[in-house]
Write a protein that holds these residues in place. Structure first.
Motif, mmCIF file in Angstrom:
data_model
loop_
_atom_site.group_PDB
_atom_site.id
_atom_site.type_symbol
_atom_site.label_atom_id
_atom_site.label_comp_id
_atom_site.label_asym_id
_atom_site.label_seq_id
_atom_site.Cartn_x
_atom_site.Cartn_y
_atom_site.Cartn_z
ATOM 1 N N ALA A 39 1.065 -0.932 -0.464
ATOM 2 C CA ALA A 39 0.371 -0.417 0.095
ATOM 3 C C ALA A 39 0.896 2.025 -0.086
ATOM 4 O O ALA A 39 0.393 2.590 -0.860
ATOM 5 N N VAL A 86 2.635 1.403 -3.315
ATOM 6 C CA VAL A 86 0.707 2.236 -4.283
ATOM 7 C C VAL A 86 0.769 3.740 -3.924
ATOM 8 O O VAL A 86 0.999 4.414 -4.914
ATOM 9 N N SER A 87 1.139 3.931 -2.899
ATOM 10 C CA SER A 87 0.511 5.053 -2.605
ATOM 11 C C SER A 87 1.739 6.591 -3.077
ATOM 12 O O SER A 87 1.620 7.838 -3.521
ATOM 13 N N ASP A 141 1.566 6.588 -6.672
ATOM 14 C CA ASP A 141 0.611 7.549 -7.201
ATOM 15 C C ASP A 141 0.345 9.099 -6.802
ATOM 16 O O ASP A 141 0.601 9.824 -7.531
ATOM 17 N N LYS A 178 -3.081 7.055 -14.242
ATOM 18 C CA LYS A 178 -3.883 7.246 -12.420
ATOM 19 C C LYS A 178 -4.975 7.482 -12.414
ATOM 20 O O LYS A 178 -6.359 6.977 -11.300
ATOM 21 N N ALA A 228 -10.323 -6.133 -11.975
ATOM 22 C CA ALA A 228 -8.884 -6.462 -11.238
ATOM 23 C C ALA A 228 -8.077 -7.482 -12.080
ATOM 24 O O ALA A 228 -7.457 -6.796 -12.887
ATOM 25 N N ALA A 267 1.917 1.001 -10.207
ATOM 26 C CA ALA A 267 1.174 1.236 -8.964
ATOM 27 C C ALA A 267 0.102 0.411 -9.176
ATOM 28 O O ALA A 267 -1.394 -0.356 -8.644
ATOM 29 N N GLU A 268 -0.955 0.450 -10.678
ATOM 30 C CA GLU A 268 -2.092 -0.335 -11.190
ATOM 31 C C GLU A 268 -1.786 -1.727 -10.571
ATOM 32 O O GLU A 268 -2.834 -2.714 -10.655
ATOM 33 N N ARG A 302 -2.083 -1.962 -6.635
ATOM 34 C CA ARG A 302 -3.102 -2.237 -6.364
ATOM 35 C C ARG A 302 -4.625 -2.907 -7.003
ATOM 36 O O ARG A 302 -5.540 -3.620 -6.143
ATOM 37 N N ASN A 303 -4.353 -3.790 -7.769
ATOM 38 C CA ASN A 303 -5.117 -5.339 -8.817
ATOM 39 C C ASN A 303 -5.280 -5.818 -8.269
ATOM 40 O O ASN A 303 -6.166 -6.745 -7.844
ATOM 41 N N MET A 326 -4.266 -6.094 -5.163
ATOM 42 C CA MET A 326 -4.772 -6.184 -3.705
ATOM 43 C C MET A 326 -5.711 -6.177 -3.293
ATOM 44 O O MET A 326 -6.324 -6.717 -3.040
ATOM 45 N N GLU A 370 -8.124 -4.451 -0.502
ATOM 46 C CA GLU A 370 -8.453 -3.039 -1.059
ATOM 47 C C GLU A 370 -9.005 -2.220 -1.393
ATOM 48 O O GLU A 370 -8.709 -1.013 -1.487
#
Length: 184
Positions: free
Chosen positions: A8, A11-12, A15, A74, A94, A159-160, A163-164, A166, A172
């Motif tokens: 996370a 990803v953060s 992003d 994004k 996802a 990142a995507e 995220r997917n 997750m 998520e």
């Protein structure tokens, strides 16, 4: 839980980088409009031409599109065929996103970077400038965006992808507070 927090945070961070880059580059649109206005007034009212100002519009336009591509990704702003995608649930979307990222986005980004490398390197080696007399003597900087675009797309693609992943693993729903409060 620890791994969830690390992913996370990655990803953060990615992003945030895309967000900052996109918002920064967006200011070029205002500048480009102002420069375009000045060029039009100079040319059609004052009968004065300025190659550097005209070329600067090309540079700004290129930077907006090339360096803003990660930001657009994004915010899910790229063209997508939603016939099958839209009705899918979160997990189905996802899976499609993971497949698209692994088999399209990342390979195409890598290819663009690879195919542009020699072209940009030669431009830097020669410090290539404008072909127009009185033009901007920094074409090598413009060409560098051909390397930065796929790099930024790949970073946002990672990142995507994360995220997917997750979403698929049921992680998520981490909030920003969860990311900040939990130790690595």
């Amino acid at each position: 839980m620890n791994n969830k927090n690390s992913i996370a945070r990655i990803v953060s961070g990615l992003d945030s980088f895309s967000e900052w880059t996109g918002r920064s580059i967006a200011w070029l649109t205002l500048l480009m409009v102002l420069v375009t206005f000045v060029v039009v007034v100079m040319r059609y009212v004052l009968n004065i031409g300025n190659i550097q100002l005209q070329e600067s519009m090309i540079y700004m336009h290129s930077f907006i599109f090339l360096l803003g591509a990660g930001y657009t990704l994004k915010h899910d702003g790229h063209v997508r065929v939603d016939i099958f995608y839209r009705p899918l649930g979160e997990r189905g979307k996802a899976i499609i996103n993971i497949i698209g990222t692994l088999f399209l986005l990342l390979p195409v980004s890598l290819f663009i970077f690879w195919i542009s490398w020699e072209y940009v390197a030669f431009s830097w080696l020669t410090l290539e400038g404008s072909q127009e007399a009185g033009g901007i003597e920094a074409l090598f900087i413009l060409k560098t965006s051909l390397l930065l675009m796929p790099l930024m797309m790949a970073l946002q693609g990672i990142a995507e992808l994360l995220r997917n992943l997750m979403v698929l693993t049921g992680q998520e729903h981490l909030t920003e507070t969860d990311i900040q409060e939990r130790p690595l």
